[in-house]
Motif scaffolding. Structure first.
Motif, PDB file in Angstrom:
ATOM      1  N   ALA A  57       0.765  -1.249  -0.022  1.00 27.67           N
ATOM      2  CA  ALA A  57       0.001   0.125   0.076  1.00 27.67           C
ATOM      3  C   ALA A  57       0.732   1.246   0.106  1.00 27.67           C
ATOM      4  N   LEU A  58       2.095   1.055   0.753  1.00 25.76           N
ATOM      5  CA  LEU A  58       3.024   2.309   0.666  1.00 25.76           C
ATOM      6  C   LEU A  58       3.531   2.616  -0.583  1.00 25.76           C
ATOM      7  N   ALA A  59       3.925   1.483  -1.279  1.00 28.67           N
ATOM      8  CA  ALA A  59       4.495   1.561  -2.708  1.00 28.67           C
ATOM      9  C   ALA A  59       3.287   2.310  -3.652  1.00 28.67           C
ATOM     10  N   ASN A  60       2.288   1.575  -3.509  1.00 33.30           N
ATOM     11  CA  ASN A  60       1.244   2.067  -4.210  1.00 33.30           C
ATOM     12  C   ASN A  60       0.913   3.743  -4.045  1.00 33.30           C
ATOM     13  N   ALA A  61       0.847   3.928  -2.952  1.00 26.98           N
ATOM     14  CA  ALA A  61       0.540   5.459  -2.596  1.00 26.98           C
ATOM     15  C   ALA A  61       1.554   6.293  -3.189  1.00 26.98           C
ATOM     16  N   THR A  62       2.993   5.844  -3.069  1.00 27.71           N
ATOM     17  CA  THR A  62       4.143   6.627  -3.733  1.00 27.71           C
ATOM     18  C   THR A  62       3.894   6.589  -5.021  1.00 27.71           C
ATOM     19  N   GLY A 120     -11.101  -3.999 -11.140  1.00 27.33           N
ATOM     20  CA  GLY A 120     -11.480  -4.969 -11.966  1.00 27.33           C
ATOM     21  C   GLY A 120     -10.686  -4.872 -13.204  1.00 27.33           C
ATOM     22  N   ALA A 121     -10.753  -5.594 -14.051  1.00 31.27           N
ATOM     23  CA  ALA A 121     -10.517  -5.197 -15.689  1.00 31.27           C
ATOM     24  C   ALA A 121     -11.467  -4.656 -16.374  1.00 31.27           C
ATOM     25  N   ASN A 122     -12.464  -5.457 -16.827  1.00 32.72           N
ATOM     26  CA  ASN A 122     -13.486  -4.991 -17.850  1.00 32.72           C
ATOM     27  C   ASN A 122     -14.426  -4.091 -16.894  1.00 32.72           C
ATOM     28  N   THR A 123     -14.700  -4.548 -15.520  1.00 35.90           N
ATOM     29  CA  THR A 123     -15.585  -3.851 -14.808  1.00 35.90           C
ATOM     30  C   THR A 123     -15.040  -2.439 -14.503  1.00 35.90           C
ATOM     31  N   LEU A 124     -13.674  -2.247 -14.490  1.00 39.52           N
ATOM     32  CA  LEU A 124     -13.104  -1.042 -14.394  1.00 39.52           C
ATOM     33  C   LEU A 124     -13.089  -0.330 -15.550  1.00 39.52           C
ATOM     34  N   ASP A 125     -12.766  -0.773 -16.723  1.00 40.54           N
ATOM     35  CA  ASP A 125     -12.769  -0.140 -18.164  1.00 40.54           C
ATOM     36  C   ASP A 125     -14.229   0.426 -18.228  1.00 40.54           C
ATOM     37  N   PHE A 126     -15.038  -0.609 -18.249  1.00 44.91           N
ATOM     38  CA  PHE A 126     -16.618  -0.191 -18.702  1.00 44.91           C
ATOM     39  C   PHE A 126     -17.120   1.102 -17.540  1.00 44.91           C
ATOM     40  N   GLY A 156      -5.783   3.107 -10.284  1.00 49.34           N
ATOM     41  CA  GLY A 156      -4.568   4.084 -10.331  1.00 49.34           C
ATOM     42  C   GLY A 156      -3.503   3.601 -11.466  1.00 49.34           C
ATOM     43  N   THR A 157      -2.424   4.232 -11.036  1.00 51.47           N
ATOM     44  CA  THR A 157      -1.301   4.285 -12.032  1.00 51.47           C
ATOM     45  C   THR A 157      -0.830   2.729 -11.987  1.00 51.47           C
ATOM     46  N   TRP A 158      -0.625   2.045 -11.176  1.00 46.03           N
ATOM     47  CA  TRP A 158      -0.391   0.532 -11.169  1.00 46.03           C
ATOM     48  C   TRP A 158      -1.132  -0.252 -11.941  1.00 46.03           C
ATOM     49  N   GLY A 159      -2.628   0.077 -12.066  1.00 47.73           N
ATOM     50  CA  GLY A 159      -3.711  -0.973 -12.421  1.00 47.73           C
ATOM     51  C   GLY A 159      -3.587  -2.118 -11.211  1.00 47.73           C
ATOM     52  N   ILE A 160      -3.654  -1.702  -9.985  1.00 45.00           N
ATOM     53  CA  ILE A 160      -3.534  -2.663  -8.920  1.00 45.00           C
ATOM     54  C   ILE A 160      -4.896  -3.135  -8.614  1.00 45.00           C
ATOM     55  N   MET A 161      -5.113  -4.682  -8.301  1.00 44.39           N
ATOM     56  CA  MET A 161      -6.104  -5.117  -7.759  1.00 44.39           C
ATOM     57  C   MET A 161      -6.006  -5.339  -5.977  1.00 44.39           C
ATOM     58  N   GLY A 162      -6.891  -4.898  -5.484  1.00 40.09           N
ATOM     59  CA  GLY A 162      -6.971  -5.108  -4.025  1.00 40.09           C
ATOM     60  C   GLY A 162      -7.236  -3.892  -3.065  1.00 40.09           C
ATOM     61  N   ILE A 163      -7.468  -2.596  -3.997  1.00 37.47           N
ATOM     62  CA  ILE A 163      -7.564  -1.466  -3.273  1.00 37.47           C
ATOM     63  C   ILE A 163      -9.062  -1.196  -2.711  1.00 37.47           C
ATOM     64  N   GLY A 164     -10.015  -2.056  -3.214  1.00 38.48           N
ATOM     65  CA  GLY A 164     -11.533  -1.922  -3.096  1.00 38.48           C
ATOM     66  C   GLY A 164     -11.796  -1.595  -1.513  1.00 38.48           C
ATOM     67  N   MET A 165     -11.752  -2.500  -0.673  1.00 35.47           N
ATOM     68  CA  MET A 165     -12.501  -2.452   0.445  1.00 35.47           C
ATOM     69  C   MET A 165     -11.553  -1.476   1.433  1.00 35.47           C
ATOM     70  N   GLY A 166     -10.280  -1.424   1.204  1.00 32.63           N
ATOM     71  CA  GLY A 166      -9.450  -0.539   1.835  1.00 32.63           C
ATOM     72  C   GLY A 166      -9.787   0.924   1.371  1.00 32.63           C
ATOM     73  N   ALA A 211     -11.114  -8.908  -8.508  1.00 35.33           N
ATOM     74  CA  ALA A 211     -10.796  -7.703  -7.775  1.00 35.33           C
ATOM     75  C   ALA A 211     -11.161  -7.716  -6.307  1.00 35.33           C
ATOM     76  N   PHE A 212     -12.438  -7.985  -6.117  1.00 28.72           N
ATOM     77  CA  PHE A 212     -12.961  -8.014  -4.802  1.00 28.72           C
ATOM     78  C   PHE A 212     -12.479  -9.043  -3.852  1.00 28.72           C
ATOM     79  N   GLY A 213     -11.817 -10.177  -4.203  1.00 28.22           N
ATOM     80  CA  GLY A 213     -11.315 -11.211  -3.511  1.00 28.22           C
ATOM     81  C   GLY A 213     -10.230 -10.717  -2.694  1.00 28.22           C
TER      82      GLY A 213
END
Ligand code: ADP
Ligand code: TZD
Length: 572
Positions: A94-99, A403-409, A426-436, A457-459
């Motif tokens: 999360a720290l790296a993603n924030a940066t 998500g992938a399609n869920t994000l794009d659409f 965001g910038t990385w296209g990271i999965m896992g940011i959802g609930m946080g 993504a939700f998982g």
């Protein structure tokens, strides 16, 4: 605080625990996102006892993401607190993603005994955390003496928010927390950070250069990035766009800086304007992969760029920047606005605007035809149409999306009406940011959140449903359930028992998960059911999850990023 007798003189003493909390509070930080254990459990308890909010998570990465999004929303660093080694590492993503995303946050981790860690003698949760953190953040500090806690926290705050914002790591060894210190001395050691992110004015000649370029532009375009949203210079940005009459494109998290329904939005003609524009004004947006590095087919005809950014080294990072404008966005946009009349800048050619309007109309009609269909089962379009229509009634709702399609659409279908209300991969296209992100946004804004999530993504953060229920947060999670990563249709070519790498349990009922924690679960198989569930969930203000059943054949591999999957020319 305690009084102890030393040489028959009574002195008030305090300790590292108290000083950390005092130093945070002294800088108006009121919330900590974290996960407790040795050596920071008492620190979390104390934070709560001293009137701070401690939001406890089930995994540190989600706590870190909550802190990061709180930082993005408020321009104050979000705080994430973890235990040593594994807890620290869990928070580090999360720290790296924030940066990477330029969100200000501070990861504070407890650490084990220095003398054992440094001799690698095998301590409980042994790790040289400071050095591990260093390459993943803007700055990393360790405090060894209680009297330095005030300075340590001040340095962390300033490093996180000044210049280009980002993540900071602060290492607090267990021994430091227990260290005692004379109370008066402790009080005097606190530091209040003055003007943590000072305005940075652009050089006048840079402003003139940019205005001259704009004056000669025939087909100008403004590109707004999440830096523009972060800057909270909303009124000036809107005035600049409207006064110049230049069409604009928002990057995903800049959506809503001006309402997506704004007449000058060129989103529906994105490919056309990127290819055709001659002068592009980048406002807090990097020319990274999300913008095809500013060159190639996407960008068509040669461009000249004006780039507004607080980081001087961002200039020329991918292509030559004709007019760099280094400073904070508020000051830079303000300076451009003030110079428009003097520079004699008029509205763009009607031919350019007309061509864009025509393209928008064509593309909007095409999209409307797709959105109006009602396939059974639902697809991304019909499900998102119903979400879009409900969310129109809630312009101030926070939207989390991954998500992938869920994000794009969702990015192109759901309109945003207010700034800093859309939080995504965001910038990385990271999965896992959802609930946080959802928890961070709900806690920070006190307003409802809707999280539109691919089932994969939700998982990554799904267990935080318990956190959402525990704190009774108004978060509605919509899981786009198409039985797998991207799609649910792949088969194991060997015919063996294991399913294909992209496939999940078929017809899973994610709605049952939230019921386990007292939240409300909905199962929606049609756009009408989905709309009804969403309206009810938002109105209730209670934690809810809608399992939205999506056609498992809908969607494409990696959404719109199919071309990034490496393809070998060798025949299989
Ligand atoms: P997007 O992904 O939306 O295109 P990026 O994250 O690539 O946006 O770009 C954001 C940019 O904004 C970064 O280069 C960052 O340095 C810049 N930035 C962030 N805050 C400010 C600010 N207050 N003033 C100027 N630039 C800023
Ligand atoms: N792991 C991490 C941390 N980030 C990633 N981006 C991925 C893995 C790879 N990945 C994507 O880029 S999208 C995605 C993964 C696993 C999930 C796509 O499936 P979904 O969405 O169910 O979330 P759609 O809408 O069904 O495509």
């Amino acid at each position: 605080m305690e009084t102890t007798m030393t040489h028959n003189v009574s002195v008030e003493v305090t300790d590292g625990f108290h000083l950390v909390i005092d130093a945070l509070k002294h800088n108006d930080i009121d919330t900590i996102f974290g996960l407790v254990g040795i050596p920071i459990t008492d620190l979390a308890r104390l934070a709560q006892a001293e009137g701070m909010r401690f939001i406890g998570f089930r995994h540190e990465q989600n706590a870190g993401n909550a802190a990061a999004i709180a930082g993005y929303m408020t321009k104050k660093p979000g705080i994430c607190l973890t235990v040593s080694a594994p807890g620290f590492l869990n928070g580090l993503t999360a720290l790296a993603n924030a940066t990477t995303n330029c969100f200000p946050m501070i990861l504070i981790s407890g650490s084990s005994e220095r003398e054992i860690v440094d001799l690698q003698q095998g301590d409980y949760e042994e790790m040289d955390q400071l050095n591990v953190a260093r390459p993943h953040c803007k700055a990393a500090f360790r405090v060894l003496k209680a009297e330095d806690i005030g300075i340590g926290i001040a340095r962390a705050i300033r490093a996180a928010v000044s210049g280009r914002p980002g993540g900071v790591y602060l290492d607090l060894p267990a021994q430091l927390l227990a260290q005692t210190i004379e109370a008066g001395h402790a009080q005097r050691s606190l530091v209040k950070v003055i003007d943590a992110a000072p305005r940075q004015l652009p050089a006048p000649e840079s402003v003139e250069r940019a205005l001259a370029l704009l004056k000669d532009a025939k087909k100008p375009l403004i590109l707004l990035g999440k830096g523009a949203a972060y800057a909270q210079a909303d009124a000036d940005i809107r005035a600049f766009v409207e006064r110049t009459g230049i069409p604009y494109l928002p990057m995903s998290m800049a959506k809503g800086l001006l309402p997506d329904t704004h007449a000058q939005s060129a989103s529906a003609a994105r490919s056309f304007v990127l290819a055709e524009a001659d002068v592009v004004v980048l406002v807090g947006a990097r020319l990274n992969w999300l913008l095809a590095h500013g060159k190639g087919k996407t960008w068509g005809k040669p461009k000249q760029f004006v780039q507004i950014d607080i980081a001087p080294t961002e200039m020329d990072s991918n292509v030559a920047i004709a007019a760099p404008l280094v400073g904070d966005i508020g000051s830079c946009v303000g300076a451009l606005l003030a110079g428009l009349d003097g520079a004699g800048i008029d509205k763009p050619d009607s031919e350019w605007l007309g061509a864009i309007a025509q393209r928008k109309e064509q593309n909007t009609a095409k999209m409307a035809a797709l959105l109006d269909k009602n396939p059974v089962p639902m697809n991304f379009h019909s499900a998102l149409r119903s979400i879009r229509d409900v969310l129109k009634e809630y312009p101030d709702i926070n939207l989390v999306n991954e998500g992938a399609n869920t994000l794009d659409f969702a990015r192109s279908i759901i309109d945003q009406y207010q700034p800093r209300k859309r939080f995504d991969s965001g910038t990385w296209g990271i999965m896992g940011i959802g609930m946080g992100f959802a928890i961070g946004a709900a806690v920070t804004s006190g307003k409802p959140v809707v999280a539109v999530e691919g089932d994969s993504a939700f998982g990554f953060s799904g267990m935080e449903l318990e956190t959402i229920c525990r704190y009774e947060l108004p978060v509605t999670t919509i899981v786009f359930n198409n039985n797998g990563v991207y799609r649910g249709t792949d088969v194991n070519p060997t015919g063996g028992k294991d399913v294909a790498p992209t496939v999940f349990v078929k017809n899973a009922r994610y709605d049952k998960m939230i019921e386990a924690f007292g939240g409300i679960g909905y199962h929606a198989t049609t756009p009408e059911e989905l709309a009804r569930a969403l309206c009810e969930a938002i109105a209730s203000g209670k934690p809810a999850l809608i399992n939205a059943v999506i056609d498992e054949t809908a969607g494409t591999e990696s959404g719109r990023l199919t071309n990034l999957n490496p393809q070998s020319a060798a025949k299989k």
